[in-house]
Each structure stands twice: as structure tokens, then as C-alpha cells.
Design an enzyme around this catalytic site. Structure first.
Site, PDB file in Angstrom:
ATOM      1  N   GLU A  46       0.788  -1.250   0.032  1.00  0.00           N
ATOM      2  CA  GLU A  46      -0.067   0.035   0.017  1.00  0.00           C
ATOM      3  C   GLU A  46       0.750   1.313  -0.149  1.00  0.00           C
ATOM      4  OE1 GLU A  46      -3.432   1.764   2.868  1.00  0.00           O
ATOM      5  OE2 GLU A  46      -2.192   0.129   3.490  1.00  0.00           O
ATOM      6  N   LYS A 115      -9.154   2.716  -2.250  1.00  0.00           N
ATOM      7  CA  LYS A 115      -9.620   1.900  -0.939  1.00  0.00           C
ATOM      8  C   LYS A 115     -10.822   2.270  -0.452  1.00  0.00           C
ATOM      9  CE  LYS A 115      -7.304   1.212   3.399  1.00  0.00           C
ATOM     10  NZ  LYS A 115      -5.875   1.451   4.437  1.00  0.00           N
ATOM     11  N   CYS A 171      -5.610  -3.202   2.264  1.00  0.00           N
ATOM     12  CA  CYS A 171      -5.646  -3.449   3.705  1.00  0.00           C
ATOM     13  C   CYS A 171      -6.760  -3.299   4.587  1.00  0.00           C
ATOM     14  CB  CYS A 171      -4.675  -2.033   4.167  1.00  0.00           C
ATOM     15  SG  CYS A 171      -3.781  -2.317   5.588  1.00  0.00           S
TER      16      CYS A 171
END
Length: 643
Positions: A46, A115, A171
Site C-alpha cells: 500500500e 481503498k 489493507c
């Protein structure tokens, strides 16, 4: 790739916070290294282009512009490399800034995935800088690439390998109650990639590993988790680069903590597709290679991959039905024996049987059945003298096996009876006009059927239940006499393969110890045989099962992959050649694999009327459960595939 294996890589290069030039150089080097090693899919952490821990530097246009240029350089460096690459970078769209994964292949940006779930608790405060993925996808210009789609619901599908479908989450998305990957998988993504920057705290690595494993199992997918490592700021957190490659609940590769670098494995996308097809929980969505297509809010982007000629690095167990050693093996053996005995307990209570009756030959299967019966009687607090274990010597019985049978019965506290059937079978030969010197199939099967009749009649006399001893491997190969050892009133070993039988007996031998262990050890060291033909001149077993039907270690390998995962015969052979290299040559593997398919199709009629028997593992041949197969099915397609 023709067998469905896609080589993948999780790459954690060394970075410096906000040193975009340094980071870009290392990312490009890792991309090229992974491509040289045959990776068809490479995933980075990330925000690795600049570093996840940049904090309020994300508000600096200088950093964002440098990241955009870096994405362009990485994109250009991939030109000519048909490796799908996911790189973490901040991506601006006007006044909005997103934490993104940029998908790149062969010099082209295929799409940008933002995200969805932004952590804003504890040490994380992403909402200070980023917005969540937009509900409606939008087009952005990035690194001189115009009209690049930005959105969470994207699947990247290889034009030349339709099962190679990839989607992305980042994540925290994995930790969320409704992870985007669940919808990705339902829409047709076989592989999920996760670009992560998960800080290391005590106990977190185990939790993370279990989470990734279970997500891959729940979604029946390959899951590549790539974590940030050395180079992120340690002002308040430390990052360990904990990378994981999982497939359907199994960990294929895992990095050591605090060691940057690249890990590789191969994900079997055909296995995943077949398993999903069996489960009927995944509709797969709509796919149009090479262009955008929308269905249920998903967009599919095509790309070209290459045939990986680097070989298979994955290891496959020679005994896939047997769990790994150590305490895990012991726990599994205890569980299997408990399942077998609990199944028998229920049947005994239901029919109200006073006793059980079984033939004990001094071989593996009957020894296991007797051990299971003893467990059931112990649990029911029944007198083990009501376990009537019968030795029925005939033309092929050796002194060793008869002695082992009687010693085992005595050591376990059951009731032993010896009923020779040789003379009865000879009278039967006379009745039907069979020459006893002709040791054909009638000579052999008459003994098996006579033994079954003896067991059934004694069970009637004793208000008992005849316990079958045949195992899964024998039923798969048809290695049972129809209306002989094929028949019982309850088959405790029906779904236990031969390679597992040995481990169960060895486990129980260690647990019980003493004389039982001594006898069971002797049984484990005895050749597998039906003992239907006379012994040799020295009184030893002459008829060896594995000389006739083939090595059980091979057949159980074939059974597992043919029935559990429906692999093509050619793929099973491919795996067997790798797995048994140095143990069996290609000619031997080919011979017994052909024999397996011929026997499996030929003997379905025996399985269509097999007795009840509890399922203990992932494969069962019961016509009432796992296998509904016509007895007249033809094996030609499977044999042709081997050619």
C-alpha cells in the site's frame, strides 16, 4: 498454464519515506526480477511509491505530482512485460485524493482501485487525507494516460486465460465486516490482491495470517497479501513486511517477518473455478475480453498474459489424505477415529443390536474396524465380549496373519472365534461343478462370499450387526467381491483411504501400547493381500494386492485429485510426475493412472449399492452422499485426455 497454474509474486522492496525516486527505482527492479522469475501477477504494498507513513505530506502537491510521475515511469518500465502489476500510490482527482492500487500491464495503466474502508482509529488516521472509493466510478488522467477508470468494482481478466481473473482490495478492506473481496469473488474474480501497510504488534501476525487464510477459504479464491516493510517511518509504528500467498484456505507461501523481498507461488485457478462451479455460490458475472463491460456495477478490463515456463515450485503431498505430522496428525487421527466410532454407536443404539460381528483377517482394514468397534463399545459401556471377531482361514491364509488376528482379538478383549471355510468352499465347488485346481475368479470370490454368509448368519444368531471392513481405496478400485466383502450392515472404513488406514492404526497402537501395539506393528509390516490364493512354498503371502491393482500411495493420490477437485487425468499425471519423482517413473505412473480410471468406471455398480458408512473426510463414494454416478458411464474421455 494449461493446467491452471498462475505464477504470482508478493514484493516488498526497501523504500524511504517521501523519497519517490528511490522507491520507484526499487519497485521497477522488483518488477523486472519477478518477471524474470516467471511471475504473471506481482503485487506491491500500500502506497509504496511514496510510503504509507507520509502523514500530512499527502497534502503537499509536490509529493502527489512526484507519485504521478513515478507511476508513469513504472508503467513505461513494464512495456514488453505481460505481467499484471499492482502498485500502491496516492491518486488525485481534482480536489479528491484516494489511496489507490494502480493496475499496470505491458506499459498500460488498466485501472485504478481506491481503498473503500479508511481506518481512523488508534494509530491510523487516513480520513485526514483520503476519501473512500466513490460509489460511482469515474475517469481520471494519470501519468499521461487519459480516461483511466477509477473505481472499486473492477475485475482484470486475461484475454488468453479466461479463468485468470483478478480484483483488488486495500489493507483495511479485508478487516471490514463486508469486505469488497466478497463481492469481487461473487462477480467472478478468482484471485484477490491486497496492498497493505499493517503495522506489527504482538500477536498480530497470527491474526493476520488466519484472516487471509479464512478469506481465501470463504471466497474459494487465491489471495495475495503484500505488506509494507523496511523503510516506512518508525516514529510510532514498525512494519514487518508480512507477505502471504493463500489458496482456498491453504498458505502457499509466507515471508519471514522483518525481511524485505519477494515471495512466489502458483495459484491453481482451474481448481478454484471447478470448486466454485460445484458450490454454486458464485455467478461469475459477465466477461468481455479487451473492453470495458458492466454488469451488476462491475467493470471488466482485459489484458494479455504469457505462458510461464519457469516450472512449478509448489509442493504436493504424496499422501494428500494424511495431514501433516506432529500434534496436528495426532489430533486428526483422534478425530477420525471418533467420527468412525460415533457413527457406529448411533447405528447400534438405533437398531438395538446386542453385539457386532466382523471378520478379522490379520490385515490392515479388519484391524482398524476392530479398533473402531472397541472404541464404540467403550463409549457405550458395553461388554467387549459382545464384539464377536471371527477368523475364517481358507486356501490363502498364512500362519502369520491368522496368529496376528487371534492375538489382536485377545489383546483387545473381544470374543474370538475360528471358523475355517475351506472345506465348505470345496463342497460348494463340487455343487457347482468347479474344478478346485482352476484358481480363477470363482476360486477367489467363493471364499469371500462364504465368509460374508458366515458373518451374516452368526449376526442373526447373536442379534448382532455385521461390521464392514472395506476402505475407500478398495471401493474406488472395485477391489471387493460383489456380495462378498462388498456387503455389510455398516461400513466403518467406507470413506477411509488405505494410506490413512495405516496412520490410524499406528496412532492407536501408540495410544494403547503393550501387546496391542506389538500385534498392530506386526500387522502394519505385513504385505497387503486378500489371501485368496495359496501361500508360496515357504508359507508366505503369494498374492500381493499392490502387484495386481497398483501401489495404494499412487491410487490415493489419483483418488484425491480426481474426486475432490475433478482434475483432468493429464493434470493428475503432471502433478504425480513432479510429486513422485525418483519414486515412480512416467511409465509406471501412466500405467496405474489408466488402470485407476478403467477400474473406477467399471466398478461403479458396486458403489451404487454399497452399505451405509460414515463420511470422515472430503471424499466419499456413497451413492446417497457425494457420488451420484451412473453405473454405465464410459471412461473414454478421461483415457483420451491421458493421450
Amino acid at each position: 498454464m494449461q493446467h491452471g497454474f498462475i505464477k504470482v509474486c508478493a514484493a516488498t522492496p526497501e523504500i524511504r519515506v517521501a523519497d519517490v525516486e528511490f522507491n520507484t527505482k526499487n519497485i521497477i527492479a522488483a518488477v523486472k526480477e519477478s518477471a524474470e522469475n516467471g511471475s504473471q501477477l506481482t503485487v506491491f504494498p500500500e502506497l509504496c511509491v511514496c510510503g504509507y507513513t507520509c502523514g500530512d505530506l499527502f497534502n503537499q502537491p509536490t509529493l502527489i505530482s512526484a507519485c504521478e510521475r513515478a507511476v508513469g515511469e513504472i508503467c513505461e518500465a513494464t512495456r514488453g512485460l505481460k505481467t499484471l502489476v499492482f502498485v500502491g500510490a496516492p491518486v488525485a482527482d481534482g480536489s479528491r485524493l484516494y489511496n489507490c492500487a494502480v493496475a499496470i500491464c505491458d506499459g498500460k495503466i488498466l485501472g485504478v482501485v481506491p481503498k473503500t474502508y479508511l481506518p481512523n482509529h488508534g494509530e491510523f488516521y487516513e480520513k485526514r487525507h483520503f476519501l473512500s472509493a466513490p460509489t460511482t466510478p469515474t475517469y481520471v488522467a494519470i501519468a499521461e494516460n487519459q480516461g483511466v477508470l477509477l473505481g472499486a468494482n473492477m475485475i482484470f481478466s486475461a484475454n488468453n486465460c479466461p479463468d485468470f481473473t483478478v480484483a483488488c482490495e486495500i489493507c483495511e478492506d479485508l478487516w471490514a465486516p463486508q469486505s469488497p473481496s466478497a463481492e469481487h469473488a461473487k462477480a467472478g474474480a478468482n484471485i484477490i490482491v491486497n496492498l497493505s501497510c499493517s503495522d506489527e504488534t504482538v500477536g498480530k501476525a497470527d491474526y493476520r495470517k488466519n484472516l487471509v487464510k479464512m478469506q481465501s477459504a470463504k471466497l474459494v479464491c487465491g489471495y495475495i497479501y503484500c505488506d509494507a516493510g523496511d523503510g516506512e517511518s518508525t516514529t510510532d509504528m514498525v512494519f514487518a513486511g508480512h507477505n502471504l500467498i493463500c489458496e482456498n484456505g491453504s498458505v502457499l507461501a509466507e515471508s519471514k517477518l522483518f525481511e524485505n523481498g519477494l515471495i512466489y507461488s502458483e495459484i491453481d485457478i482451474k481448481l478454484l473455478t471447478t470448486e466454485r462451479r460445484r458450490l454454486l455460490s458464485f455467478d461469475g458475472g459477465e466477461r468481455k475480453s479487451g473492453e470495458w463491460a458492466a454488469k451488476n456495477g462491475y467493470y471488466i478490463q482485459g489484458f494479455e498474459t504469457f505462458e510461464n515456463g519457469g516450472g512449478l515450485t509448489r509442493k504436493f503431498s504424496k499422501t494428500p489424505f494424511v495431514p501433516d505430522g506432529g500434534e496436528k496428525l495426532k489430533e486428526r487421527m483422534e478425530l477420525i477415529l471418533s467420527i468412525q466410532s460415533k457413527g457406529l454407536e448411533k447405528r447400534l443404539k438405533h437398531v438395538g443390536s446386542k453385539s457386532v460381528v466382523l471378520g478379522v483377517s490379520g490385515g490392515l482394514d479388519s484391524a482398524l474396524a476392530l479398533l473402531v468397534a472397541c472404541r464404540a463399545f467403550n463409549s457405550l459401556k458395553k461388554d467387549k465380549k459382545d464384539i464377536i471377531a471371527i477368523s475364517m482361514p481358507a486356501f490363502g491364509t498364512t500362519k502369520k496373519t491368522k496368529s496376528n488376528a487371534l492375538k489382536l482379538i485377545e489383546a483387545l478383549g473381544a470374543t474370538a472365534r475360528v471358523i475355517p471355510v475351506g472345506d465348505t468352499v470345496k463342497r460348494h465347488f463340487k455343487d457347482i461343478g468347479h474344478d478346485p485346481e482352476d484358481m480363477n475368479v470363482t476360486f477367489e470370490n467363493s471364499q469371500a462370499r462364504m465368509r460374508t454368509m458366515v458373518l451374516m448368519d452368526i449376526a442373526n444368531d447373536e442379534n448382532g450387526l455385521v461390521i464392514g471392513t472395506g476402505d475407500l481405496s478398495e471401493f474406488a478400485l472395485g477391489w471387493a467381491t460383489y456380495s462378498g466383502d462388498h456387503i455389510s450392515m455398516y461400513g466403518v472404513n467406507a470413506s477411509v483411504p488405505k494410506t490413512l488406514v495405516k496412520h490410524l492404526i499406528a496412532y492407536e497402537a501408540e495410544k494403547l501400547g503393550g501387546e496391542v501395539k506389538k500385534v498392530l506393528t506386526s500387522i502394519l509390516n505385513t504385505e497387503i493381500s486378500p489371501e485368496l490364493l495359496p501361500p508360496d512354498k515357504n508359507g508366505n503371502i503369494a498374492q500381493k494386492t499392490e502387484d495386481i491393482v497398483g501401489p495404494y500411495i499412487l491410487h490415493d493420490f489419483f483418488i484425491y485429485y480426481a474426486l475432490r477437485y475433478a482434475f483432468k487425468p493429464s493434470k493428475i499425471k503432471f502433478l504425480a510426475l513432479k510429486t513422485f519423482d525418483g519414486m515412480f517413473d512416467e511409465k509406471t505412473i501412466d500405467k496405474w493412472l489408466k488402470s485407476f480410471y478403467k477400474r473406477f468406471f467399471m466398478h461403479q455398480f458396486k458403489r451404487s449399492c454399497m452399505p451405509d458408512g460414515v463420511k470422515v473426510g472430503s471424499v466419499s463414494l456413497s451413492p446417497r452422499g457425494d457420488l451420484r454416478m451412473p453405473s454405465d458411464a464410459v471412461a473414454k474421455l478421461w483415457l483420451d485426455d491421458l493421450k
